[in-house]
Scaffold this motif. Structure first.
Motif, PDB file in Angstrom:
ATOM      1  N   LEU A 117       0.885  -1.341   0.082  1.00 58.88           N
ATOM      2  CA  LEU A 117       0.113   0.032   0.089  1.00 58.88           C
ATOM      3  C   LEU A 117       0.763   1.202  -0.156  1.00 58.88           C
ATOM      4  O   LEU A 117       0.572   2.469  -0.497  1.00 58.88           O
ATOM      5  N   ARG A 118       2.209   1.362   0.577  1.00 63.06           N
ATOM      6  CA  ARG A 118       2.760   2.515   0.715  1.00 63.06           C
ATOM      7  C   ARG A 118       3.228   2.632  -0.693  1.00 63.06           C
ATOM      8  O   ARG A 118       3.472   3.784  -1.199  1.00 63.06           O
ATOM      9  N   SER A 119       3.809   1.748  -1.268  1.00 67.54           N
ATOM     10  CA  SER A 119       4.273   1.888  -2.915  1.00 67.54           C
ATOM     11  C   SER A 119       3.175   2.273  -3.673  1.00 67.54           C
ATOM     12  O   SER A 119       3.364   3.080  -4.617  1.00 67.54           O
ATOM     13  N   ALA A 120       1.740   1.712  -3.572  1.00 71.33           N
ATOM     14  CA  ALA A 120       0.742   1.919  -4.375  1.00 71.33           C
ATOM     15  C   ALA A 120       0.336   3.319  -4.262  1.00 71.33           C
ATOM     16  O   ALA A 120      -0.173   3.774  -5.366  1.00 71.33           O
ATOM     17  N   THR A 121       0.346   3.876  -3.140  1.00 71.84           N
ATOM     18  CA  THR A 121      -0.190   5.161  -2.902  1.00 71.84           C
ATOM     19  C   THR A 121       0.587   6.370  -2.707  1.00 71.84           C
ATOM     20  O   THR A 121       0.451   7.490  -2.485  1.00 71.84           O
ATOM     21  N   HIS A 122       2.057   6.045  -3.075  1.00 74.22           N
ATOM     22  CA  HIS A 122       2.835   7.145  -2.709  1.00 74.22           C
ATOM     23  C   HIS A 122       2.917   8.266  -3.805  1.00 74.22           C
ATOM     24  O   HIS A 122       2.926   9.204  -3.365  1.00 74.22           O
ATOM     25  N   THR A 123       2.726   7.750  -4.927  1.00 72.44           N
ATOM     26  CA  THR A 123       2.486   8.943  -6.143  1.00 72.44           C
ATOM     27  C   THR A 123       1.374   9.592  -5.989  1.00 72.44           C
ATOM     28  O   THR A 123       1.190  10.874  -5.876  1.00 72.44           O
ATOM     29  N   THR A 124       0.125   9.067  -5.346  1.00 71.94           N
ATOM     30  CA  THR A 124      -1.168   9.854  -5.258  1.00 71.94           C
ATOM     31  C   THR A 124      -0.999  10.644  -4.148  1.00 71.94           C
ATOM     32  O   THR A 124      -1.639  11.825  -4.239  1.00 71.94           O
ATOM     33  N   ILE A 125      -0.527  10.232  -2.910  1.00 72.82           N
ATOM     34  CA  ILE A 125      -0.359  11.169  -1.799  1.00 72.82           C
ATOM     35  C   ILE A 125       0.389  12.402  -2.177  1.00 72.82           C
ATOM     36  O   ILE A 125       0.346  13.761  -1.829  1.00 72.82           O
ATOM     37  N   GLU A 126       1.593  12.289  -2.952  1.00 77.43           N
ATOM     38  CA  GLU A 126       2.840  13.149  -3.357  1.00 77.43           C
ATOM     39  C   GLU A 126       1.915  13.970  -4.299  1.00 77.43           C
ATOM     40  O   GLU A 126       2.309  15.307  -4.322  1.00 77.43           O
ATOM     41  N   PHE A 127       1.029  13.642  -4.856  1.00 78.29           N
ATOM     42  CA  PHE A 127       0.269  14.376  -6.134  1.00 78.29           C
ATOM     43  C   PHE A 127      -0.894  15.373  -5.061  1.00 78.29           C
ATOM     44  O   PHE A 127      -0.841  16.757  -5.665  1.00 78.29           O
ATOM     45  N   LEU A 128      -1.534  14.824  -4.413  1.00 74.89           N
ATOM     46  CA  LEU A 128      -2.752  15.348  -3.727  1.00 74.89           C
ATOM     47  C   LEU A 128      -2.250  16.425  -2.464  1.00 74.89           C
ATOM     48  O   LEU A 128      -2.887  17.601  -2.432  1.00 74.89           O
ATOM     49  N   ARG A 129      -1.295  15.991  -1.812  1.00 74.48           N
ATOM     50  CA  ARG A 129      -1.103  16.695  -0.673  1.00 74.48           C
ATOM     51  C   ARG A 129      -0.686  17.927  -0.823  1.00 74.48           C
ATOM     52  O   ARG A 129      -0.703  19.227   0.006  1.00 74.48           O
TER      53      ARG A 129
END
Length: 286
Positions: A117-129
């Motif tokens: 989950l950390r690898s799968a959501t890393h890009t999304t989190i870095e885009f949204l925050r």
């Protein structure tokens, strides 16, 4: 003359401060010094403000001096409507902060417990925050109008990422040897969270909550100012429309004082919760 020289020497030695006196004075200054410097800084800022308002390039009507703003602020304290306005802001602040904390902790524990989950959501989190929460004000106004839902959307979005990132950092900082020990003992997921994750996570989480509390207040007032939800922000906008700069500045001072109170409260809570942590114990010892 020969007999006077030793006497003068003894008098001079007695007049010199001893080491204990020097240490005592240093301790006294360490205790009251920050407060003295803080009060001196506030007085200096008020003097500069007063002089700039009287002789600066800005009209005194648009930048009223503290000699007018402070009496207005003190007068506001006697009005029931003022406290209702403050209560509306603080209620939205409280709800938004609680929602952001609960959501950030839950999602952070879920993502942080799985490498996938950390690898799968890393890009999304870095885009949204990095998206500023105030950028969602037009969307919040369209969805909810001038109601508390618009304010909560902005506050929760802005504070959620602060808490989430701190939780993820805390989980990443877990000692690998301790983690291997937990797996060797075959602890359950709840036991791992209780005995390993929370002690490591708590300092990061408390820092995130303290930062989020201040940001939540800023976003609440900003949303009220632009969207028009009830609270201090809307009162500031109304004072501007009524061409009442003194009232507007008094409300701005109220916002700043609320921010100081919020920060002090959460720093106190942080020290009480983390009484066992080395950073808090070294701060108390100092």
């Amino acid at each position: 003359m020969e007999t006077q020289t030793p006497i003068l020497s003894r008098v001079a030695v007695r007049s010199l401060p001893t080491r204990e006196q020097t240490v005592r004075r240093a301790a006294q200054w360490a205790a009251i010094g920050p407060y003295v410097l803080g009060v001196a800084g506030i007085l200096a800022a008020l003097i500069v403000w007063e002089v700039f308002s009287a002789f600066g390039p800005v009209s005194q009507h648009h930048l009223p001096p503290p000699s007018l703003v402070i009496p207005t602020f003190l007068t506001n304290l006697t009005f029931t409507q003022f406290w209702i306005t403050v209560g509306q802001t603080m209620w939205a602040w409280f709800l938004g902060l609680i929602m952001a904390i609960l959501g950030g902790v839950a999602v952070g524990l879920l993502i942080g417990s799985s490498k996938f989950l950390r690898s799968a959501t890393h890009t999304t989190i870095e885009f949204l925050r990095p998206i500023p929460a105030v950028g969602l004000i037009p969307l919040a106004a369209l969805l909810f109008g001038p109601r508390i839902g618009a304010e909560l959307l902005i506050v929760v979005y802005g504070c959620f990422w602060i808490v989430l990132i701190q939780v993820l950092y805390g989980i990443t900082d877990i000692d690998k040897v301790a983690d291997d020990t937990v797996h060797t003992l075959r602890m359950t997921w709840l036991q791992r969270v209780r005995y390993l994750v929370l002690p490591t996570l708590l300092p990061y989480l408390m820092t995130g909550i303290r930062l989020a509390a201040t940001v939540a207040l800023i976003l609440s007032i900003s949303a009220e100012l632009i969207v028009g939800t009830p609270g201090i922000g809307r009162a500031v906008a109304q004072a501007q429309l009524n061409d009442n700069p003194s009232a507007m500045m008094a409300l701005i001072i109220t916002s700043g004082l609320l921010g100081i109170v919020v920060n002090l409260i959460f720093r106190f809570i942080e020290r009480k919760v983390l009484f066992w942590h080395s950073s808090v114990r070294s701060e108390v010892a100092a």
